[in-house]
Write a protein that holds these residues in place. Structure first.
Motif, PDB file in Angstrom:
ATOM      1  N   GLN A  12       0.882  -1.194  -0.153  1.00 47.58           N
ATOM      2  CA  GLN A  12       0.187  -0.221   0.229  1.00 47.58           C
ATOM      3  C   GLN A  12       0.741   1.005   0.708  1.00 47.58           C
ATOM      4  O   GLN A  12       0.331   1.926  -0.655  1.00 47.58           O
ATOM      5  N   SER A  13       1.929   1.017   0.843  1.00 45.27           N
ATOM      6  CA  SER A  13       2.452   2.016   0.758  1.00 45.27           C
ATOM      7  C   SER A  13       3.797   2.670   0.146  1.00 45.27           C
ATOM      8  O   SER A  13       4.335   3.220  -0.738  1.00 45.27           O
ATOM      9  N   LYS A  14       3.992   1.408  -0.570  1.00 50.36           N
ATOM     10  CA  LYS A  14       4.668   0.810  -1.709  1.00 50.36           C
ATOM     11  C   LYS A  14       5.590   0.105  -2.908  1.00 50.36           C
ATOM     12  O   LYS A  14       5.396  -0.854  -2.825  1.00 50.36           O
ATOM     13  N   PRO A  15       4.269   1.051  -3.955  1.00 46.94           N
ATOM     14  CA  PRO A  15       3.499  -0.054  -4.504  1.00 46.94           C
ATOM     15  C   PRO A  15       4.227  -1.021  -5.180  1.00 46.94           C
ATOM     16  O   PRO A  15       4.128  -1.657  -6.348  1.00 46.94           O
ATOM     17  N   ASN A  16       5.446  -0.561  -6.310  1.00 45.50           N
ATOM     18  CA  ASN A  16       7.023  -1.175  -6.951  1.00 45.50           C
ATOM     19  C   ASN A  16       7.968  -1.381  -6.060  1.00 45.50           C
ATOM     20  O   ASN A  16       8.771  -1.642  -6.526  1.00 45.50           O
ATOM     21  N   MET A  17       7.842  -1.820  -5.065  1.00 45.98           N
ATOM     22  CA  MET A  17       8.957  -2.212  -4.030  1.00 45.98           C
ATOM     23  C   MET A  17       8.993  -3.439  -4.290  1.00 45.98           C
ATOM     24  O   MET A  17       7.828  -4.453  -4.445  1.00 45.98           O
ATOM     25  N   PRO A  18      10.706  -4.002  -5.269  1.00 42.00           N
ATOM     26  CA  PRO A  18       9.608  -5.622  -5.366  1.00 42.00           C
ATOM     27  C   PRO A  18       9.880  -6.579  -4.107  1.00 42.00           C
ATOM     28  O   PRO A  18      10.755  -5.798  -2.963  1.00 42.00           O
ATOM     29  N   ILE A  19       9.500  -7.410  -3.718  1.00 43.28           N
ATOM     30  CA  ILE A  19       9.010  -8.210  -2.304  1.00 43.28           C
ATOM     31  C   ILE A  19       8.784  -9.549  -3.185  1.00 43.28           C
ATOM     32  O   ILE A  19       8.380 -10.140  -3.696  1.00 43.28           O
ATOM     33  N   ILE A  20       9.972 -10.815  -2.338  1.00 39.64           N
ATOM     34  CA  ILE A  20      10.729 -12.189  -2.376  1.00 39.64           C
ATOM     35  C   ILE A  20       9.520 -12.752  -0.261  1.00 39.64           C
ATOM     36  O   ILE A  20      10.007 -12.460  -0.001  1.00 39.64           O
ATOM     37  N   MET A  21       8.926 -13.768  -1.034  1.00 42.31           N
ATOM     38  CA  MET A  21       8.111 -14.241   0.496  1.00 42.31           C
ATOM     39  C   MET A  21       9.294 -15.724   0.389  1.00 42.31           C
ATOM     40  O   MET A  21       9.307 -16.733  -1.097  1.00 42.31           O
ATOM     41  N   LEU A  22       9.486 -15.809   1.485  1.00 40.08           N
ATOM     42  CA  LEU A  22      10.466 -17.459   1.843  1.00 40.08           C
ATOM     43  C   LEU A  22       9.308 -18.054   2.489  1.00 40.08           C
ATOM     44  O   LEU A  22       8.117 -17.281   3.736  1.00 40.08           O
ATOM     45  N   THR A  23       8.717 -19.237   2.050  1.00 42.43           N
ATOM     46  CA  THR A  23       8.075 -19.889   3.290  1.00 42.43           C
ATOM     47  C   THR A  23       8.574 -21.997   2.826  1.00 42.43           C
ATOM     48  O   THR A  23       9.070 -22.006   1.958  1.00 42.43           O
ATOM     49  N   ALA A  24       7.655 -22.319   4.349  1.00 43.68           N
ATOM     50  CA  ALA A  24       7.894 -23.747   4.146  1.00 43.68           C
ATOM     51  C   ALA A  24       6.699 -24.103   3.291  1.00 43.68           C
ATOM     52  O   ALA A  24       6.056 -25.412   3.272  1.00 43.68           O
ATOM     53  N   LEU A  25       6.181 -23.482   2.830  1.00 40.27           N
ATOM     54  CA  LEU A  25       4.346 -23.628   2.412  1.00 40.27           C
ATOM     55  C   LEU A  25       4.461 -23.836   1.227  1.00 40.27           C
ATOM     56  O   LEU A  25       5.010 -22.620   0.671  1.00 40.27           O
ATOM     57  N   GLY A  26       4.207 -24.915   0.688  1.00 45.88           N
ATOM     58  CA  GLY A  26       4.435 -24.605  -1.318  1.00 45.88           C
ATOM     59  C   GLY A  26       2.957 -24.862  -1.620  1.00 45.88           C
ATOM     60  O   GLY A  26       3.394 -25.539  -3.472  1.00 45.88           O
ATOM     61  N   THR A  27       1.966 -25.402  -1.526  1.00 46.59           N
ATOM     62  CA  THR A  27       0.966 -25.815  -2.581  1.00 46.59           C
ATOM     63  C   THR A  27       0.329 -24.436  -2.977  1.00 46.59           C
ATOM     64  O   THR A  27       0.684 -23.030  -3.079  1.00 46.59           O
ATOM     65  N   THR A  28      -0.827 -24.498  -4.268  1.00 38.37           N
ATOM     66  CA  THR A  28      -1.307 -23.969  -4.801  1.00 38.37           C
ATOM     67  C   THR A  28      -1.770 -22.804  -4.070  1.00 38.37           C
ATOM     68  O   THR A  28      -1.517 -21.461  -4.162  1.00 38.37           O
ATOM     69  N   ASP A  29      -2.514 -23.135  -3.528  1.00 42.05           N
ATOM     70  CA  ASP A  29      -3.477 -22.217  -2.382  1.00 42.05           C
ATOM     71  C   ASP A  29      -2.273 -21.346  -1.630  1.00 42.05           C
ATOM     72  O   ASP A  29      -3.038 -20.488  -1.388  1.00 42.05           O
ATOM     73  N   ASP A  30      -1.155 -21.350  -0.957  1.00 41.02           N
ATOM     74  CA  ASP A  30      -0.126 -20.813  -0.363  1.00 41.02           C
ATOM     75  C   ASP A  30       0.602 -19.583  -1.179  1.00 41.02           C
ATOM     76  O   ASP A  30       0.304 -18.749  -1.024  1.00 41.02           O
ATOM     77  N   LYS A  31       0.603 -20.276  -2.526  1.00 37.66           N
ATOM     78  CA  LYS A  31       1.449 -19.172  -3.435  1.00 37.66           C
ATOM     79  C   LYS A  31       0.397 -18.295  -3.832  1.00 37.66           C
ATOM     80  O   LYS A  31       0.973 -17.080  -3.532  1.00 37.66           O
ATOM     81  N   VAL A  32      -0.877 -18.836  -4.322  1.00 34.45           N
ATOM     82  CA  VAL A  32      -1.766 -17.774  -4.746  1.00 34.45           C
ATOM     83  C   VAL A  32      -2.507 -16.996  -3.456  1.00 34.45           C
ATOM     84  O   VAL A  32      -2.836 -15.371  -3.860  1.00 34.45           O
ATOM     85  N   GLU A  33      -1.998 -16.966  -2.252  1.00 35.62           N
ATOM     86  CA  GLU A  33      -2.135 -16.112  -1.313  1.00 35.62           C
ATOM     87  C   GLU A  33      -1.110 -15.300  -0.960  1.00 35.62           C
ATOM     88  O   GLU A  33      -1.564 -14.090  -1.134  1.00 35.62           O
ATOM     89  N   GLY A  34       0.360 -15.986  -1.122  1.00 34.73           N
ATOM     90  CA  GLY A  34       1.359 -14.453  -1.192  1.00 34.73           C
ATOM     91  C   GLY A  34       0.543 -14.132  -2.274  1.00 34.73           C
ATOM     92  O   GLY A  34       1.925 -12.756  -2.070  1.00 34.73           O
ATOM     93  N   PHE A  35       0.330 -13.949  -3.290  1.00 36.80           N
ATOM     94  CA  PHE A  35       1.080 -13.687  -4.686  1.00 36.80           C
ATOM     95  C   PHE A  35      -0.090 -12.478  -4.591  1.00 36.80           C
ATOM     96  O   PHE A  35       0.140 -11.061  -4.934  1.00 36.80           O
ATOM     97  N   ASP A  36      -1.790 -13.032  -4.754  1.00 37.65           N
ATOM     98  CA  ASP A  36      -2.871 -11.844  -3.554  1.00 37.65           C
ATOM     99  C   ASP A  36      -1.656 -10.917  -2.980  1.00 37.65           C
ATOM    100  O   ASP A  36      -2.634  -9.887  -3.378  1.00 37.65           O
ATOM    101  N   ALA A  37      -1.138 -11.344  -1.847  1.00 37.50           N
ATOM    102  CA  ALA A  37      -0.922 -10.425  -1.244  1.00 37.50           C
ATOM    103  C   ALA A  37      -0.399  -8.679  -1.743  1.00 37.50           C
ATOM    104  O   ALA A  37       0.267  -8.068  -0.845  1.00 37.50           O
ATOM    105  N   GLY A  38       0.746  -9.660  -2.703  1.00 35.71           N
ATOM    106  CA  GLY A  38       1.775  -8.784  -3.320  1.00 35.71           C
ATOM    107  C   GLY A  38       2.618  -8.705  -4.003  1.00 35.71           C
ATOM    108  O   GLY A  38       3.818  -8.211  -4.534  1.00 35.71           O
ATOM    109  N   ALA A  39       3.415 -10.094  -2.927  1.00 33.93           N
ATOM    110  CA  ALA A  39       4.267 -10.630  -3.198  1.00 33.93           C
ATOM    111  C   ALA A  39       4.815 -10.500  -4.904  1.00 33.93           C
ATOM    112  O   ALA A  39       4.044 -11.183  -5.780  1.00 33.93           O
TER     113      ALA A  39
END
Length: 228
Positions: free
Chosen positions: A68-95
């Motif tokens: 919201q504050s920095k819309p163009n900031m590149p963001i990489i998420m790290l996680t042990a969760l790798g299902t499709t739903d997990d990835k979609v949630e991360g991308f929807d958050a803006g990753a």
């Protein structure tokens, strides 16, 4: 290049710090979501790496807040969760990218460089409006319209549609979309690209008589008018 690392596992955080320093980056560490949010807003970073499971504020909410504050900031998420739903949630958050633990440092470095290069190319681009048929995308305001109607997209939906608008009437394979939009190699264990294509169809095509997003069986997807 300054990189903010938000990771509560001290061993992982230190490994990331050491690995980034060896490749010429300048990392800063935060060990919980609230501290990471404060640093992200107070300082200028070229990229942010965040775990999803964090104390005080999880990585999903943190990513949404930063976006919201920095819309163009590149963001990489790290996680042990790798299902499709997990990835979609991360991308929807803006990753911008999503890396499943465990991973090799050279893969993370490759993802970082790809995102930084894409960010530089985006900032240097003189094109601000993309059009196809009655579909219009403003790269500056992040507004999308079809036949004059506003369409609200998530950050990853926007980037997927942007790539399709840059390559109209050309079949895009899942592998190409994964590499060009997600900066990753195609993961045959998940169908998150198909999920996002379906998201776009609901928003771009469902309310309109003429469909623009089409599937080429066994090949991929194409943005085209039905009469082409």
């Amino acid at each position: 290049m300054r990189i903010l690392i938000i990771e509560d596992d001290l061993r992982v955080a230190e490994l990331l710090q050491r690995g980034l320093e060896e490749h010429g980056f300048t990392p800063t560490l935060a060990y919980d979501g609230v501290s990471g949010k404060k640093l992200a807003l107070q300082n200028d970073y070229d990229l942010i790496i965040t775990d999803i499971i964090l104390p005080k504020m999880d990585g999903i909410d943190l990513c949404k807040f930063i976006r919201q504050s920095k819309p163009n900031m590149p963001i990489i998420m790290l996680t042990a969760l790798g299902t499709t739903d997990d990835k979609v949630e991360g991308f929807d958050a803006g990753a911008d990218d999503y890396l499943v633990k465990p991973f090799e440092m050279r893969e993370l470095i490759a993802r970082i460089r790809a995102l930084l290069n894409r960010s530089d190319n985006s900032n240097n681009s003189s094109v601000t409006i993309l059009n196809y048929a009655d579909l219009e995308m403003n790269l500056h305001t992040k507004m999308v319209k079809r036949n004059g109607q506003d369409i609200s997209l998530t950050p990853k939906e926007f980037k997927l549609l942007e790539y399709m608008l840059q390559n109209p009437e050309r079949v895009l394979s899942r592998t190409e979309i994964a590499e060009k939009v997600w900066d990753t190699h195609f993961d045959t264990g998940t169908n998150f690209i198909d999920v996002y294509i379906n998201y776009l169809r609901r928003k771009i095509d469902r309310e309109f008589e003429h469909k623009l997003i089409h599937t080429k069986s066994g090949m991929g997807f194409v943005l085209k008018r039905e009469d082409v």
